[in-house]
Design an enzyme around this catalytic site. Structure first.
Site, short mmCIF file in Angstrom:
data_model
loop_
_atom_site.label_atom_id
_atom_site.label_comp_id
_atom_site.label_asym_id
_atom_site.label_seq_id
_atom_site.Cartn_x
_atom_site.Cartn_y
_atom_site.Cartn_z
N LYS A 1 0.05 4.40 -0.34
CA LYS A 1 -0.61 5.33 0.32
C LYS A 1 -0.26 6.66 -0.62
CE LYS A 1 -0.06 3.19 4.62
NZ LYS A 1 0.19 3.41 6.19
N ASN B 1 0.84 -1.09 0.02
CA ASN B 1 0.24 -0.04 0.00
C ASN B 1 0.75 1.49 0.09
OD1 ASN B 1 -1.94 2.06 0.65
ND2 ASN B 1 -2.20 1.39 2.71
N GLY C 1 2.59 2.12 10.74
CA GLY C 1 3.48 3.27 10.71
C GLY C 1 4.08 3.66 11.87
N GLU D 1 -5.43 -4.94 10.65
CA GLU D 1 -4.35 -3.97 10.95
C GLU D 1 -4.50 -3.31 12.44
OE1 GLU D 1 -2.45 -2.88 6.90
OE2 GLU D 1 -4.13 -1.67 7.25
N GLU E 1 -6.65 4.63 8.11
CA GLU E 1 -6.41 6.14 7.55
C GLU E 1 -7.75 6.59 6.85
OE1 GLU E 1 -2.55 5.42 5.55
OE2 GLU E 1 -1.77 4.79 7.41
N SER F 1 3.68 -2.14 10.45
CA SER F 1 5.04 -2.33 10.68
C SER F 1 5.57 -3.77 10.26
CB SER F 1 5.37 -1.91 12.06
OG SER F 1 4.83 -0.66 12.15
N HIS G 1 -9.41 0.95 4.98
CA HIS G 1 -8.11 1.14 5.53
C HIS G 1 -8.16 2.43 6.94
CE1 HIS G 1 -4.03 2.53 6.38
NE2 HIS G 1 -3.50 1.42 5.85
P1 PGA Z 1 2.82 0.16 7.48
O1 PGA Z 1 1.41 0.32 7.27
O2 PGA Z 1 3.41 -1.14 6.88
O3 PGA Z 1 3.65 1.57 7.26
O4 PGA Z 1 2.94 -0.07 9.09
C1 PGA Z 1 0.69 -0.55 6.96
C2 PGA Z 1 -0.65 -0.15 6.46
O5 PGA Z 1 -0.90 0.90 6.53
O6 PGA Z 1 -1.11 -1.12 5.58
#
Ligand code: PGA
Length: 249
Positions: free
Chosen positions: A11, A9, A172, A166, A96, A212, A94
């Protein structure tokens, strides 16, 4: 058998030139695992990503979409538009999108329906916040998210659904759920599916972990029996790291 999937992803990262050069780097990597590999560039670079990836077995997928077919929804993108450039899979829900764009489970149910009506595959994301885990509510939160957005579907619809657990506190942040925490939750999710749709359907759905995932922890997380892959954010922006994760299976 359910599939192993590793999806990157991206983003809101990578402009056109950066998209092309990351794909050039991805082409230099070699795959030794059986995982299905996907990347989700931003809308503006989907066509360029298809073009740059020709000949390589990486699926280009979208990060989001609107539920309506078309109309007065300034700034939005529909399933039909995605399909017209070749996209067959979309990430929905997601954290976010939920946190910054107020996407609710009810809205996500509509998006899921629109994607399925267009014969698209959905990677449906959900997960608890840190406070939920600390107060031991993580399972009920996740159960509710899944029920509200997906449990109106027929069992056969789950052929087109991939789940992505997640935990918000791990996205992140550099903090990962332990492989045991991931396994426990994935087993709980499968059990929740089995109660509603039967064990056969539950066993057929791929459940990805996201939050992560890095080359250093992927192998251990992916070794768990109910973890069928990963949704990768930060580490998907480096070709070498991404393939180290793809090859962790
Ligand atoms: P990350 O993000 O691997 O940077 O923690 C995962 C995601 O948001 O799908």
């Amino acid at each position: 058998m359910r599939k192993h999937i590793v999806a990157g992803n991206w983003k809101m990262n990578n402009d056109l030139v950066q998209t092309q050069s990351l794909i050039t780097e991805l082409k230099k990597q070699s795959q030794t695992s059986d995982a299905e590999v996907m990347i989700a560039p931003t809308f503006t670079n989907l066509s360029a990503a298809f073009e740059a990836l020709k000949g390589l077995e990486i699926e280009v997928i979208a990060q989001n979409m609107h539920f309506a077919e078309s109309g007065a929804y300034t700034g939005e993108v529909s399933a039909e538009m995605l399909k017209s450039v070749g996209v067959q899979t979309v990430i929905l829900g997601h954290s976010e999108r939920r946190a910054y764009f107020n996407e609710t489970d009810e809205l996500l149910a509509k998006k899921v329906d629109a994607a399925l009506a267009n014969k698209m595959r959905v990677i449906f994301c959900f997960g608890e916040e840190l406070a939920d885990r600390k107060s031991d509510k993580h399972e009920s939160i996740v159960e509710n998210q899944i029920k509200k957005a997906l449990f109106h579907l027929k069992a056969s619809a789950f052929e087109q659904i991939v789940l992505a657990y997640e935990p918000v506190w791990a996205i992140g942040t550099g903090e990962t759920a332990s492989p045991e925490q991931a396994q426990d939750m994935h087993a709980f999710i499968r059990e929740t599916l089995a109660k509603k749709y039967g064990q056969e359907t539950a066993n057929s759905v791929s459940i990805l972990y996201g939050g992560s995932v890095k080359p250093g922890n992927a192998k251990e997380i992916f070794s768990k029996p109910d973890v069928d892959g990963g949704l990768i954010g930060g580490a998907a922006l480096k070709a070498e790291d991404f393939y180290a994760i793809v090859n962790a299976f």
